[in-house]
Design an enzyme around this catalytic site. Structure first.
Site, PDB file in Angstrom:
ATOM      1  N   GLU A  14       0.155  -2.511  -8.690  1.00 25.77           N
ATOM      2  CA  GLU A  14      -0.702  -1.987  -7.438  1.00 25.77           C
ATOM      3  C   GLU A  14      -1.999  -2.730  -7.546  1.00 25.77           C
ATOM      4  O   GLU A  14      -3.019  -2.438  -6.714  1.00 25.77           O
ATOM      5  CB  GLU A  14      -0.532  -0.730  -7.109  1.00 25.77           C
ATOM      6  N   HIS A  44      -4.593   6.298  -6.983  1.00 26.80           N
ATOM      7  CA  HIS A  44      -3.343   6.398  -6.660  1.00 26.80           C
ATOM      8  C   HIS A  44      -2.395   7.296  -7.303  1.00 26.80           C
ATOM      9  O   HIS A  44      -2.167   6.993  -8.450  1.00 26.80           O
ATOM     10  CB  HIS A  44      -2.764   4.944  -6.148  1.00 26.80           C
ATOM     11  N   HIS A  46       1.245   9.956  -7.103  1.00 28.00           N
ATOM     12  CA  HIS A  46       2.299  10.718  -6.518  1.00 28.00           C
ATOM     13  C   HIS A  46       2.353  12.175  -6.471  1.00 28.00           C
ATOM     14  O   HIS A  46       3.373  12.694  -6.814  1.00 28.00           O
ATOM     15  CB  HIS A  46       3.698  10.132  -7.037  1.00 28.00           C
ATOM     16  N   HIS A  91       6.325   6.829  -0.538  1.00 23.17           N
ATOM     17  CA  HIS A  91       5.876   6.396  -1.761  1.00 23.17           C
ATOM     18  C   HIS A  91       4.385   7.462  -2.302  1.00 23.17           C
ATOM     19  O   HIS A  91       5.261   8.277  -3.194  1.00 23.17           O
ATOM     20  CB  HIS A  91       4.650   5.014  -1.394  1.00 23.17           C
TER      21      HIS A  91
END
Length: 207
Positions: A75, A94, A96, A157
């Protein structure tokens, strides 16, 4: 500005904290810090919750590793795009996180003004349209929201947040994940009481 060693220490420290809080299960997520003419970013296949100093690689905004034998996170272009769009940002997380990822996977944003603190710190958390992870389409779909917002849900995502300091980026992650849990709980209780436009504007004026 921080030295490379200081930035690496911060990435490792907050990666582990994300792991303790179950914001970044398994191999999911990535963290970066602006550095010189590029960024320090977690390597491909690393686990944020178990980072070591060797799991960080210096990478240009062109996505090319500056360190032989180290492959940056897939990413990397997402991070590069955010740094380019918002020059004042120095750190990106970033993850989850379960509750935020639940909203992202259900195709639901967190734009409605429900809690004063979230209106104050975020204004809202928009939802970027789905694209295959690690693609430029995902970058385009997500980065465009950073013209007005500091945090974005990524459909099916996860969640990405950026800030001037890693401490602030992490605190906003923590706040956003708690907010997502609260909003989900309101569904069980019959729905949230939405703040009026005037009430939301009054909160924003406190910034």
């Amino acid at each position: 500005m921080y030295s490379r060693d200081e930035l690496v220490r911060k990435i490792v420290e907050y990666g582990k904290l994300c792991g303790v809080k179950n914001y970044t299960p398994g191999y999911s997520g990535n963290i970066s810090a602006r550095y010189e003419d590029g960024m320090l970013i977690t390597v491909s296949g690393s686990s944020n919750g178990y980072l070591t100093n060797d799991d960080i690689v210096f990478t240009g905004f062109d996505g090319v590793s500056r360190e032989e034998g180290k492959k940056p996170s897939s990413e990397k272009f997402l991070h590069a795009g955010i740094y380019t769009k918002r020059p004042e940002f120095n750190f990106i997380i970033h993850v989850h996180a379960p509750y935020l990822s639940s909203f992202a996977s259900a195709g639901k944003d967190l734009m409605e003004p429900i809690m004063a603190e979230n209106v104050f710190y975020f204004g809202g958390i928009p939802l970027a349209e789905y694209a295959l992870p690690s693609t430029m389409q995902l970058v385009d779909n997500t980065v465009k929201f950073f013209d007005k917002y500091d945090a974005v849900l990524m459909a099916n995502h996860g969640f990405v947040v950026a800030s001037k300091t890693i401490e602030d980026a992490y605190m906003k992650l923590e706040l956003a994940e708690s907010y997502a849990q609260v909003v989900l709980n309101t569904y069980v209780l019959g729905g949230a009481k939405i703040l009026t436009e005037n009430e939301a504007d009054e909160i924003l004026k406190l910034r």
